[in-house]
Enzyme design. Structure first.
Site, PDB file in Angstrom:
ATOM      1  N   LYS A   1       0.816  -1.374   0.059  1.00 25.87           N
ATOM      2  CA  LYS A   1       0.086   0.087   0.057  1.00 25.87           C
ATOM      3  C   LYS A   1       0.893   1.310   0.079  1.00 25.87           C
ATOM      4  O   LYS A   1       2.084   1.222   0.407  1.00 25.87           O
ATOM      5  CB  LYS A   1      -0.980  -0.082   1.235  1.00 25.87           C
ATOM      6  CG  LYS A   1      -2.160  -1.019   0.806  1.00 25.87           C
ATOM      7  CD  LYS A   1      -3.424  -0.997   1.774  1.00 25.87           C
ATOM      8  CE  LYS A   1      -4.235  -1.813   1.070  1.00 25.87           C
ATOM      9  NZ  LYS A   1      -5.546  -1.868   2.276  1.00 25.87           N
TER      10      LYS A   1
ATOM     11  N   ARG B   1      -4.171 -10.008   4.852  1.00 25.90           N
ATOM     12  CA  ARG B   1      -4.577 -10.006   3.380  1.00 25.90           C
ATOM     13  C   ARG B   1      -3.434  -9.613   2.521  1.00 25.90           C
ATOM     14  O   ARG B   1      -2.834  -8.393   2.532  1.00 25.90           O
ATOM     15  CB  ARG B   1      -5.725  -9.068   3.281  1.00 25.90           C
ATOM     16  CG  ARG B   1      -6.251  -9.163   1.618  1.00 25.90           C
ATOM     17  CD  ARG B   1      -7.543  -8.214   1.810  1.00 25.90           C
ATOM     18  NE  ARG B   1      -8.200  -8.311   0.405  1.00 25.90           N
ATOM     19  CZ  ARG B   1      -7.885  -7.494  -0.747  1.00 25.90           C
ATOM     20  NH1 ARG B   1      -6.635  -6.732  -0.397  1.00 25.90           N
ATOM     21  NH2 ARG B   1      -8.363  -7.649  -1.893  1.00 25.90           N
TER      22      ARG B   1
HETATM   23  N1  HH2 Z   1      -7.386  -3.426   0.401  1.00 26.61           N
HETATM   24  C1  HH2 Z   1      -7.749  -3.393  -0.760  1.00 26.61           C
HETATM   25  C2  HH2 Z   1      -8.969  -4.241  -0.851  1.00 26.61           C
HETATM   26  N2  HH2 Z   1      -9.791  -4.873  -0.263  1.00 26.61           N
HETATM   27  N3  HH2 Z   1     -10.151  -5.692   1.971  1.00 26.61           N
HETATM   28  C3  HH2 Z   1      -9.886  -5.649   3.058  1.00 26.61           C
HETATM   29  N4  HH2 Z   1     -10.815  -6.362   4.071  1.00 26.61           N
HETATM   30  N5  HH2 Z   1      -8.620  -5.096   3.665  1.00 26.61           N
HETATM   31  C4  HH2 Z   1      -8.001  -4.204   2.972  1.00 26.61           C
HETATM   32  O1  HH2 Z   1      -7.161  -3.748   3.465  1.00 26.61           O
HETATM   33  C5  HH2 Z   1      -8.260  -4.267   1.548  1.00 26.61           C
HETATM   34  C6  HH2 Z   1      -9.366  -5.014   1.001  1.00 26.61           C
HETATM   35  C7  HH2 Z   1      -7.050  -2.988  -1.712  1.00 26.61           C
HETATM   36  O2  HH2 Z   1      -6.048  -3.679  -2.142  1.00 26.61           O
HETATM   37  P1  HH2 Z   1      -5.993  -4.528  -3.536  1.00 26.61           P
HETATM   38  O3  HH2 Z   1      -7.084  -5.525  -3.391  1.00 26.61           O
HETATM   39  O4  HH2 Z   1      -4.522  -5.090  -4.079  1.00 26.61           O
HETATM   40  O5  HH2 Z   1      -6.202  -3.483  -4.706  1.00 26.61           O
HETATM   41  P2  HH2 Z   1      -7.420  -3.125  -5.496  1.00 26.61           P
HETATM   42  O6  HH2 Z   1      -8.674  -2.605  -4.743  1.00 26.61           O
HETATM   43  O7  HH2 Z   1      -7.007  -1.933  -6.422  1.00 26.61           O
HETATM   44  O8  HH2 Z   1      -7.831  -4.039  -6.101  1.00 26.61           O
END
Ligand code: HH2
Length: 276
Positions: free
Chosen positions: A222, A256
């Site tokens: 992040k 995660r």
């Molecule tokens: N962060 C992201 C997405 N979903 N869910 C939970 N519970 N906690 C988190 O910190 C979280 C989440 C963002 O990360 P990522 O899925 O890699 O990116 P994107 O939302 O751009 O797909």
């Protein structure tokens, strides 16, 4: 419909690893890499063999400024991947990262056991769908929407405000019929917080264990790691592992992550030297 057993996630101890499987063209760090059912199912199996206790399938990016997608589009991305993983790895625990009750409902019918809702179940129908399926539910804190969340990141007391919100949502979920043992709380690192807010939440995390809910922590790659170190998104693995340190002091936490094998190794050694 499969039954959710909270202990199954922690079968290999805590922290458990949730592997991220983004079936999107625009996710902030892996957008487009696994966009397509065959690629995504293969990636999901890789995450499982690398040590993920649960795979989190997402069809809509939540990065700051991301454009929302319709339920039809999100379902078309996610549901074939859930079905493919269930067919090829029937014992795998699958979570779906969605805030849309209609996508959640179909995913649970196909064999997902958990819903990861970055809007903390703000739609009553989401709580009903999860309760009816007997599924697990991640309630994550976000301020506003991915389009607006970084516009105002000021809080009077970030830790207290996030905690109050999450505990209220957990109560609501229980009133809708989701058992407390199925509820996971997540401070939502990077979702409407500045660097200081993110760090304050990370430092406070071990105290949240006292509430009795298992926790979820998402720090992988992040931007706060980039703000601290200057590292571009593809080079944030060391910072992502260091940011997991507060999770080592929580009795039940799911981390995660994108980099499952590296995280597993980090946790194995941390356990062996007695940090956890
Ligand atoms: N962060 C992201 C997405 N979903 N869910 C939970 N519970 N906690 C988190 O910190 C979280 C989440 C963002 O990360 P990522 O899925 O890699 O990116 P994107 O939302 O751009 O797909």
């Amino acid at each position: 419909m499969r039954c959710f057993e909270p202990e199954a996630i922690f079968a290999q101890g805590s922290p458990a690893i949730m592997g991220i499987l983004n079936v999107t063209p625009d996710s902030f760090s892996d957008g487009g890499l696994f966009f397509g059912t065959v690629l995504a199912v293969r990636r999901g199996r890789e995450l499982l063999s690398a040590g993920a206790g649960v795979v989190d399938v997402g069809g809509e990016s939540t990065r700051p400024g991301a454009q929302p997608v319709s339920a039809e589009e999100e379902g078309a991305r996610v549901l074939p991947v859930v079905a493919g993983l269930v067919a090829q790895a029937p014992q795998a625990l699958i979570s779906v990262d969605t805030s849309k009750p209609e996508v959640a409902e179909q995913a649970l019918q196909q064999g997902a056991v958990m819903i990861n809702d970055v809007t903390a179940g703000c739609q009553e129908r989401m709580l009903e769908v999860v309760a009816r399926a007997g599924a697990g539910l991640v309630l994550m804190h976000m301020r506003g929407t991915p389009q607006t969340m970084q516009q105002d990141t000021r809080y009077t007391q970030v830790v207290a405000e996030v905690a109050e919100f999450l505990l209220a949502q957990a109560e609501r979920a229980q009133r809708a019929g989701v058992p407390a043992s199925h509820i996971f709380l997540d401070p939502g690192i990077g979702f409407g917080k500045d660097l200081e807010g993110n760090l304050a939440l990370l430092r406070a995390l071990p105290q949240w264990a006292a509430w009795g809910y298992p926790l979820v922590l998402g720090v992988s790659r992040k931007s706060f790691i980039g703000h601290l170190t200057g590292a571009p998104v593809g080079e944030r693995l060391p910072g992502s592992l260091a940011a997991l340190l507060p999770a080592l002091r929580c009795p039940q936490v799911v981390v995660r992550v994108h980099d499952v094998a590296a995280t597993r190794q980090f946790l194995q050694v941390a356990r062996a030297v007695g940090v956890t």
